[in-house]
Design an enzyme around this catalytic site. Structure first.
Site: not given
Ligand code: UD1
Length: 420
Positions: A22-23, A92, A116, A121, A307, A329, A399
């Protein structure tokens, strides 16, 4: 709304094949916005999230269809650069259309995805990276509005408070492939799904090096063309099914697995005493009554995946001893704790830690799924429990897990759907 009912106690046996990740598929579908030429993506899981991304692509002017694991995408009425709130708020990952829209059309208006249930996030790292490439960014009425005359390659540091960001790395990489000159992303996410996106972009003509490592180098090109790509197997689905075999004392062969992507999970399970044999693209997992508890700490890849945290908590709930589970995380990703406790687990939450004291057996109960991986955790708990568990809000599971009921039923689980 449907609920999933599980009569626990069946030992899972047989073979199961893992679907595409999925990711990986979500940003790869978004990357098709970088070209007007046709793209074909194979091994695409038929998930609620995949269909949400296809809806967004169609709203942005693509003609995109999913048929038997294959998505064909071609240009329809191009030029729309607005991703609306009603589409982005459902998932997201849709925020990762920002980079490709900006790269291709020089402008993008994308709804902020919002928080969420698993945490706040933010998207600060996405915006920081896109700004570094020379885009003007403003936020108006809940939308990010990004414009540029021409993106320029730049040095971008993408480490945040919680480490690297998967979708921010995807977004910046997709913006940078059509920029002028060289971009270096430091503290890039190393997740296999980011590397799979890079492989697809390379097939489209992008020049990318270092994907899968913390430093990604991108030499901008003038034009990207259409490409065909097969999605990597879903490591989280594989991990969930490994644990399904362990919690039920089962014996299952899991096919279409890249076990290199599962290193931290397999290492922890080895420490716990699990018997897992590696085959050619497969894993055989035999349940073992004598597992012992282990501590886990979630970290960016190649660390233990957040995850898999909830599912691992189900296994530790029925494993003798004390396990300390630390979430680094998403420190609030513990919605499943109270539901597991309702099934007889002994788990105490202390800030970003959960202390799990293994019990002999869980007992089936009505529980509620709060998010995707929490649903998977409750499915595992239901499989292990004595009696009937009914999981409401099961749409969360749809999902991210393709045909999960069918797969579990084929392995001998007693699972069915009921109307709420
Ligand atoms: C992706 C995955 C999700 C997984 C997550 C962490 C997809 C579609 N989803 O989500 O399944 O749980 O990685 O492995 O690939 N953060 C910030 N600022 C930002 C972006 C992120 O502070 O601009 C923080 C987030 O709140 C979190 C951490 O960084 O604490 C990691 O998040 P991130 O890797 O961005 O998650 P996603 O890419 O949204």
């Amino acid at each position: 709304m449907d609920k999933l009912v599980i009569e626990g106690g069946a030992r899972l046996k047989g073979e199961v094949t893992i679907s595409g990740a999925k990711n990986a598929v979500l940003p790869i579908l978004a990357a098709s916005l970088l070209t007007d030429e046709p793209c074909v993506i194979k091994g695409v899981p038929n998930l609620r999230d995949t269909n949400s991304m296809l809806k967004i692509l169609r709203a942005l002017g693509k003609v995109a269809e999913l048929d038997k694991g294959r998505v064909s995408i071609c240009a329809g009425k191009t030029g729309n650069y607005i991703a609306e709130y009603k589409l982005v708020s459902t998932m997201r990952a849709s925020f990762c259309v920002l980079g490709p829209l900006l790269g291709k059309l020089k402008k993008a208006k994308v709804s902020l995805p919002g928080g969420c249930v698993i945490g706040v996030r933010p998207v600060d790292l996405h915006l920081k990276g896109i700004k570094a490439l020379g885009a003007d960014i403003s936020i108006d009425s809940g939308y990010v509005i990004a414009k540029t005359n021409k993106l320029k390659g730049a040095y971008v540091y993408l480490g945040g408070v919680y480490g690297s960001s998967v979708l921010a790395t995807d977004n910046v990489m997709m913006a940078a492939v059509l920029a002028n000159g060289k971009t270096v992303i430091e503290s890039a996410a190393c997740e296999p799904e980011v590397a799979d996106l890079a492989e697809f972009l390379i097939k489209m003509g992008a020049k990318i090096k270092g994907h899968g490592t913390p430093v990604i180098e991108i030499e901008g090109v003038k034009h990207l063309h259409g490409a065909t790509h097969s999605i990597i197997p879903d490591r989280i689905e594989a991990g969930t099914l490994i644990l399904a075999s362990l919690v039920t004392g089962g014996d299952i062969l899991i096919k279409n697995v890249q076990y290199q992507h599962l290193g931290s999970l397999l290492d922890k399970l080895h420490e716990a005493g699990a018997q897992i044999e590696r085959g050619d693209g497969s894993l055989r997992v035999k349940g073992n009554k004598r597992l012992k508890s282990v501590n886990i700490t979630t970290l960016p890849y190649p660390g233990f995946p957040t995850d898999m945290q909830a599912q691992m908590m189900s296994l530790m709930s029925v494993t003798p001893g004390i396990s300390v589970i630390t979430e680094k995380i998403y420190p609030d990703r513990f919605m499943h704790v109270s539901e597991l406790n309702r099934m007889g687990a002994h788990i105490q939450r202390e800030g970003p830690h959960a202390i799990v004291e293994g019990v002999k057996i869980l007992s089936g109960a009505p529980v509620m799924a709060s998010d995707l991986r929490a649903s998977a955790c409750l499915v595992l708990a239901g499989l292990a429990a004595r009696g009937k568990t009914s999981i409401s809000r099961i749409y969360h599971l749809e999902r991210g897990y393709e045909n999960i009921e069918e797969k579990l039923i084929n392995l001998g689980a007693k699972v069915w759907r009921e109307k709420e």
